[in-house]
Scaffold this motif. Structure first.
Motif, short mmCIF file in Angstrom:
data_model
loop_
_atom_site.label_atom_id
_atom_site.label_comp_id
_atom_site.label_asym_id
_atom_site.label_seq_id
_atom_site.Cartn_x
_atom_site.Cartn_y
_atom_site.Cartn_z
N ASP A 116 38.58 6.59 35.82
CA ASP A 116 37.33 6.75 35.07
C ASP A 116 37.67 7.39 33.73
O ASP A 116 37.79 8.61 33.62
CB ASP A 116 36.37 7.62 35.89
N LEU A 117 37.85 6.56 32.69
CA LEU A 117 38.31 7.05 31.39
C LEU A 117 37.39 8.12 30.80
O LEU A 117 37.89 9.15 30.34
CB LEU A 117 38.49 5.89 30.41
N PRO A 118 36.06 7.95 30.80
CA PRO A 118 35.23 9.03 30.25
C PRO A 118 35.41 10.36 31.00
O PRO A 118 35.46 11.42 30.38
CB PRO A 118 33.80 8.49 30.41
N ARG A 119 35.54 10.31 32.32
CA ARG A 119 35.74 11.53 33.10
C ARG A 119 37.09 12.17 32.74
O ARG A 119 37.19 13.38 32.56
CB ARG A 119 35.67 11.23 34.59
N GLU A 120 38.14 11.35 32.65
CA GLU A 120 39.47 11.88 32.33
C GLU A 120 39.51 12.45 30.92
O GLU A 120 40.16 13.48 30.67
CB GLU A 120 40.54 10.81 32.52
N ARG A 121 38.81 11.83 29.98
CA ARG A 121 38.75 12.39 28.61
C ARG A 121 38.01 13.72 28.60
O ARG A 121 38.35 14.62 27.84
CB ARG A 121 38.10 11.38 27.67
N SER A 122 37.00 13.84 29.46
CA SER A 122 36.28 15.10 29.57
C SER A 122 37.20 16.19 30.11
O SER A 122 37.20 17.32 29.60
CB SER A 122 35.06 14.92 30.49
N HIS A 123 38.00 15.88 31.12
CA HIS A 123 38.97 16.84 31.65
C HIS A 123 40.00 17.21 30.57
O HIS A 123 40.37 18.38 30.43
CB HIS A 123 39.71 16.27 32.87
N LEU A 124 40.45 16.22 29.81
CA LEU A 124 41.40 16.46 28.72
C LEU A 124 40.78 17.41 27.69
O LEU A 124 41.43 18.37 27.26
CB LEU A 124 41.80 15.14 28.07
#
Length: 181
Positions: free
Chosen positions: A43-51
């Motif tokens: 889930d790219l948006p979720r992973e970018r949020s974690h980043l």
């Protein structure tokens, strides 16, 4: 295994991780043989949020603006975060690379592959205990699983056909989870 933060390393969504080598194998198994760049559940948006949360935390911990390389393509990793040398006590940068798989992360002094591990970097004065603690705690407390570099330099023997794409090279776990493909 216990982190320098004083508690067991988590793996996002799956409780604690006692063995980083098993975390590698589990991430490989769960992704299956057909997913080389990212798992089907990525889930790219979720992973970018974690980043973003990690970068904010590191900026605060080191009183700096970390450099972030993201938008990576044809790779098994999401981003590399660089803590500038000017922000560390040893005056050497710290690099953190985040895999697209299983919340895996690797922390290195100066750059990846320069030292065998963080203990060696500390022994050579490239990393202080305080900076190591800040970087490792930020990673673990935000749900990433830090993988020691020596584990990543072992030959890859997982479920994918990745070695067939590199017939003249030794494919490692680094290639599987933290490199360009």
């Amino acid at each position: 295994m216990t982190s320098r933060c004083g508690w067991n390393w988590p793996e996002r969504g799956r409780g604690r991780v006692d063995d980083p080598a098993e975390a590698l194998r589990e991430a490989d198994r769960l992704a299956g043989p057909d997913h080389l760049e990212f798992p089907g559940t990525f889930d790219l948006p979720r992973e970018r949020s974690h980043l973003s949360a990690l970068v904010e935390r590191l900026n605060s911990e080191f009183s700096c603006r970390c450099q972030v390389s993201e938008g990576i393509q044809d790779a098994s990793f999401l981003a590399t975060v660089g803590i500038p040398a000017a922000a560390t006590q040893a005056s050497e940068g710290i690099a953190i690379r985040l895999s697209n798989f299983g919340g895996l992360a690797v922390v290195a002094a100066e750059g990846f592959g320069i030292y065998d591990d963080l203990d060696e970097a500390q022994a050579h004065g490239a990393l202080t205990e305080a900076d190591r603690r800040k970087a490792e705690c930020a990673v673990t407390e935000l749900g990433y699983v830090p993988i020691p570099e020596p584990l990543l330099h072992r030959p890859y023997d997982g479920v994918t056909g990745l070695p067939s794409f590199y017939p003249h090279e030794t494919v490692t776990w680094w290639t599987r989870f933290f490199d360009y493909l």
